[in-house]
Design an enzyme around this catalytic site. Structure first.
Site, short mmCIF file in Angstrom:
data_model
loop_
_atom_site.label_atom_id
_atom_site.label_comp_id
_atom_site.label_asym_id
_atom_site.label_seq_id
_atom_site.Cartn_x
_atom_site.Cartn_y
_atom_site.Cartn_z
N ASP A 125 -47.57 -0.99 14.49
CA ASP A 125 -48.80 -2.50 15.00
C ASP A 125 -48.94 -2.57 15.89
OD1 ASP A 125 -46.34 -3.12 13.32
OD2 ASP A 125 -46.04 -4.79 13.74
N1 DQQ Z 1 -43.49 -4.95 13.14
C1 DQQ Z 1 -43.12 -5.58 12.30
C2 DQQ Z 1 -43.38 -6.63 13.39
C3 DQQ Z 1 -42.26 -6.53 14.07
C4 DQQ Z 1 -42.43 -4.89 14.16
C5 DQQ Z 1 -44.53 -5.75 11.53
C6 DQQ Z 1 -41.30 -4.02 14.78
O1 DQQ Z 1 -42.57 -8.14 12.60
O2 DQQ Z 1 -41.75 -7.46 15.37
O3 DQQ Z 1 -45.15 -4.63 11.00
O4 DQQ Z 1 -41.49 -2.56 14.54
#
Ligand code: DQQ
Length: 577
Positions: free
Chosen positions: A62
């Site tokens: 992300d």
């Molecule tokens: N990636 C998810 C999120 C979390 C993060 C979404 C953890 O919900 O915070 O891809 O790497």
């Protein structure tokens, strides 16, 4: 009855398996304990991108807390410094003057304190009055509870914001009574209304996706609102929610706290269950703290998407220097985990996009940031090039594996459009049935990207027009089915419908091609699709690019402008601004 019993047992076992597999932590990424600290021995360059955001090696996911501060664009992102699969996550940090050339800094946030010792997950930035950035992020505490923490720059006079402090009055937000502590994450940028700051945090209750709302006067003491800002049945966990205003007139973005008569709001959520996102356009009433989507915005699995392909955990920010709302999204891989280990890297960020409300007020439009055009080099142009049925014409004079292509197709009439069956509600399924090589009436026509010379491999991006009872239906596909001779890859026929007026007999397409990514913008950004693909023959200098038409109606490339793309500075060692 027996079948039902069997199904419930099957689902129960499935859930336990998922929880066990994830070490009991309900996080959306698969955990490979044996691989997550396996350093990349060698980074395979073959499918690395030329102009997309990526670090020199290892796993990324992300985009986090994008913002503009001190003359730099800052991008943080979820990063595994030790391996090419998800794990050991830290907030990596890069800065840029133009959103195109990037310099990597030291990670900004990483697990050190009881409130984030088991993980520093996604979050967002808010610029507080006095130009003071503050980051809210999800920490996994000593008991693996998901809590919301804050971090502030150690030195506001450092435009790079190299060092971040996580004060000891963290966490700011605990999962309250009735909130699932293992599904409570990804705080948004805060907005100010009626004397309070507000944020939402993604969650779920059973199968209902929820955006919990919190309010604070001073950014430190947060109170959960009596009701969530919004929720929707049967959508599962809402990750990375994003909530922001859009202007009903024009392209200019709005600062996150703006509201009023000329404003609508957008709520985007990332659906953990299937790894796709949807958004609604609606109205936000701060007095009652309710967001209500318009009846033209489906609020669930069939909702509108920023992108119908590999695009997840996205986040926008308002760039006050240029009055744009800019969207970042993670273009996850489509290959298997052993390929990622062999490559030594996984994940890129899609090209940042400007996003605004279409004149019809019902959907968003997106376009790559104009700074990207600074990378354009050799150029080829066509005009009025006819593509008769079954033909394909090669576009030469540029580097097809690293290119930016803008093309407008025109067709004399829609009479030959195939009849549309109203039961075709799933664009992806329709695209996989009626691929680029199945003859149609008006279309399929478009581009064959990352194609090998004899078309053993190609990723077609194309339109196909159908005739419904009262209107025409336009399907846009980015079909990875034939993208690679390699086995064991996920090769989806990504697709979306395009809400466009065909009265001028034209459809336009812009496609950014970059070795293992094909990112396309149909009809001026009405429908966008990103595909991750891994050709074996159509690589580097052996890749080709064609325009094609497989419809009985002839199609003309009215105008084509294509460029080779240069490589920007991309997070390499020793790269300093
Ligand atoms: N990636 C998810 C999120 C979390 C993060 C979404 C953890 O919900 O915070 O891809 O790497």
């Amino acid at each position: 009855m027996e079948v039902l019993q069997f199904l419930s047992v099957f689902m129960l076992v499935g859930c336990c398996f998922v929880l066990l597999f994830n070490n009991g932590v309900e996080g959306s990424h698969k955990i490979y304990t044996d691989l997550q600290s396996k350093h990349a021995v060698k980074v395979n360059q073959l499918h690395r991108t030329g102009f997309h955001f990526q670090p020199p090696s290892h796993w990324i996911n992300d985009p986090n807390a994008p913002m503009y501060y001190g003359g730099f664009y800052h991008l943080f992102y979820q990063y595994n410094p030790k391996g090419a699969v998800w794990g050991n996550i830290v907030w990596a940090h890069s800065v840029s003057k133009d959103l195109v050339n990037w310099e990597a800094l030291e990670p900004a946030i990483y697990p050190t304190k009881p409130f984030d010792i088991n993980g520093c997950w996604s979050g967002s930035a808010t610029i507080l009055p006095g130009n003071k950035p503050i980051i809210l992020y999800t920490g996994l505490d000593t008991q693996n509870r998901q809590v919301q923490n804050y971090a502030i720059p150690a030195n506001l006079s450092d435009p790079y914001l190299r060092k971040w402090i996580k004060p000891d009055n963290n966490p700011l937000v605990f999962p309250g009574h009735g909130v699932n502590a293992s599904a409570f994450r990804d705080p948004t940028t805060a907005w100010w209304a009626d004397g309070h700051w507000r944020i939402i945090v993604g969650s779920r209750r059973k199968h209902r996706g929820i955006a919990y709302l919190y309010r604070s006067k001073d950014f430190m003491k947060w109170t959960q609102a009596q009701h969530p800002l919004h929720s929707a049945a049967n959508t599962g966990m809402w990750e990375c929610p994003d909530f922001f205003p859009v202007s009903i007139r024009g392209k200019n973005g709005l600062e996150t706290s703006v509201n009023g008569e000329h404003v609508k709001h957008v709520l985007k959520v990332s659906l953990d269950v299937t790894r796709y996102e949807y958004y609604t356009v609606g109205t936000y009433w701060p007095e009652i703290d309710r967001y209500i989507p318009e009846n033209t915005s489906a609020d669930g699995w069939s909702g509108m998407r920023y992108d119908y392909g590999n695009f997840y955990a996205s986040k926008t920010f308002f760039d006050a220097t240029t009055n744009r709302r800019i969207l970042w999204g993670w273009a996850n891989e489509s290959d298997a985990v052993d390929h990622d280990i062999a490559k030594g890297w996984a994940g890129i960020q899609a090209i940042p996009r400007v996003l605004w409300l279409d004149r019809c007020g019902k959907q968003l439009l997106q376009w790559p940031i104009e700074e990207l055009e600074s990378l354009r080099t050799e150029n080829v142009q066509w005009s009025n090039h006819e593509l008769s049925m079954g033909s394909h014409a090669e576009i030469t004079g540029i580097t097809p594996a690293q290119a930016d292509v803008e093309v407008t197709f025109s067709f004399p009439s829609l009479d030959k459009a195939e009849p549309f069956d109203p039961s075709w509600v799933d664009a992806q399924q329709l695209c996989s049935q009626k691929g680029s090589s199945v003859q149609g009436g008006v279309g399929p026509f478009g581009l064959l990207t990352l194609a090998s010379e004899n078309l053993e491999e190609y990723t077609p991006v194309f339109f196909r027009v159908f005739k419904d009872k009262f209107k025409h239906v336009v399907l846009m596909c980015s079909d990875a089915k034939s993208s690679s001779l390699k086995r064991g890859l996920y090769k989806p026929s990504f697709a979306g419908f395009v809400n466009v007026d065909l009265s001028d007999g034209k459809l336009s397409l812009r496609t950014l091609i970059d070795h293992s990514v094909v990112e396309s913008f149909g009809a001026e950004g009405r429908t966008c699709i990103t595909s991750r693909v891994y050709p074996t023959l159509a690589v580097l200098g052996n890749a080709h690019l064609y325009a094609f038409n497989n419809g009985t109606e002839s199609v003309t490339v009215e105008k084509l402008n294509a460029w080779s793309m240069k490589k920007p500075r991309m997070n390499e060692e020793g790269n300093r601004f």
